[in-house]
Design an enzyme around this catalytic site. Structure first.
Site, short mmCIF file in Angstrom:
data_model
loop_
_atom_site.label_atom_id
_atom_site.label_comp_id
_atom_site.label_asym_id
_atom_site.label_seq_id
_atom_site.Cartn_x
_atom_site.Cartn_y
_atom_site.Cartn_z
N ARG A 68 -3.54 8.34 -3.75
CA ARG A 68 -3.91 8.44 -2.35
C ARG A 68 -5.32 9.03 -2.28
NH1 ARG A 68 1.40 10.27 -2.65
NH2 ARG A 68 2.93 9.12 -1.37
N LYS A 93 2.32 14.59 -0.16
CA LYS A 93 3.43 14.13 0.69
C LYS A 93 4.79 14.25 0.01
CE LYS A 93 0.72 10.98 3.56
NZ LYS A 93 0.62 9.63 4.15
N HIS A 157 -6.67 3.64 0.70
CA HIS A 157 -5.24 3.48 0.41
C HIS A 157 -4.93 2.08 -0.13
CE1 HIS A 157 -1.40 5.56 0.67
NE2 HIS A 157 -0.84 4.41 1.01
N ARG A 160 -4.24 2.12 -3.82
CA ARG A 160 -2.86 2.48 -4.18
C ARG A 160 -1.95 1.26 -4.05
NH1 ARG A 160 0.82 6.61 -4.87
NH2 ARG A 160 2.70 6.62 -3.59
N HIS A 183 6.93 7.85 -5.65
CA HIS A 183 7.67 7.70 -4.40
C HIS A 183 8.98 8.48 -4.47
CE1 HIS A 183 5.58 3.61 -3.47
NE2 HIS A 183 4.98 4.62 -2.86
N TYR A 192 6.61 -3.79 -3.04
CA TYR A 192 5.73 -4.36 -4.06
C TYR A 192 6.46 -5.45 -4.85
CZ TYR A 192 2.91 -0.27 -2.97
OH TYR A 192 2.19 0.69 -2.30
#
Length: 206
Positions: A68, A93, A157, A160, A183, A192
């Site tokens: 990020r 995050k 972004h 990423r 994640h 993805y």
């Protein structure tokens, strides 16, 4: 004294300012990721900048490790292990940290950057030695994309997302991809593999 027959009446409705809704990213752009060819073009354009090596290396590291913007600008030299050729990735995050291998081209780029600007804790710094800001990173990416004539409004972004799609297209499974990108929820990773270009390659034979 005032007229006793006159009285003030408060309006029943309020005057409100309606703020326009921000358009969805999908409405602003045809896609939210870059292809590997576009990443190469972006890096080539960035190399033409005054600090071309720094900018191209920042794009490469951001892409290869799915960083990020906040993770890229906060990257520190103590996360880079030159002896073992690995990068200790700290995720924002609430993401899961991980250890990624560094390729030869990444190692060479980072070693040169360390020789030239490695006097402080941060990997990517300005002329004054201050760490890059996310806004500065975004401006650099946007300028490079314009120079490369990518025809997209590019933001950090997308590096990423480009990482996620490139690894999915290479056939890596969703769980491994989830761990690599940090994640916490696998649903963020599924997109993805769902859009991988080779997902349906064996549907028609002949």
């Amino acid at each position: 004294m005032g007229n006793p027959r006159i009285r003030l009446v408060t309006p029943a409705t309020e005057k409100r300012t309606v703020m326009p809704k921000r358009a969805k990213n999908s409405d602003l752009r045809s896609r939210e990721y870059l292809t590997e060819h576009e990443i190469d073009a972006l890096m080539a354009a960035a190399r033409q900048n005054r600090h071309g090596h720094r900018d191209a290396t920042m794009i490469l590291i951001g892409f290869r490790h799915g960083l990020r913007a906040s993770e890229a600008v906060d990257l520190r030299w103590d996360q880079v292990d030159f002896d073992r050729a690995v990068l200790h990735v700290r995720r924002a995050k609430g993401g899961t940290p991980s250890v990624h291998p560094l390729s030869g081209v990444e190692m060479r780029g980072l070693r040169r950057l360390e020789r030239e600007h490695g006097h402080g804790p941060f990997v990517f710094v300005s002329e004054r030695g201050a760490p890059f800001t996310t806004a500065g990173f975004a401006r650099m990416i946007e300028r490079a994309a314009k120079s490369a004539r990518l025809g997209l409004k590019v933001h950090p972004h997308m590096l990423r997302h480009a990482c996620g799609f490139a690894l999915a297209n290479a056939g890596h499974d969703t769980r491994a991809l989830q761990a690599y990108l940090g994640h916490s929820n696998i649903q963020h990773t599924v997109r993805y593999t769902e859009l991988a270009s080779d997902r349906f390659k064996d549907f028609w034979n002949g």
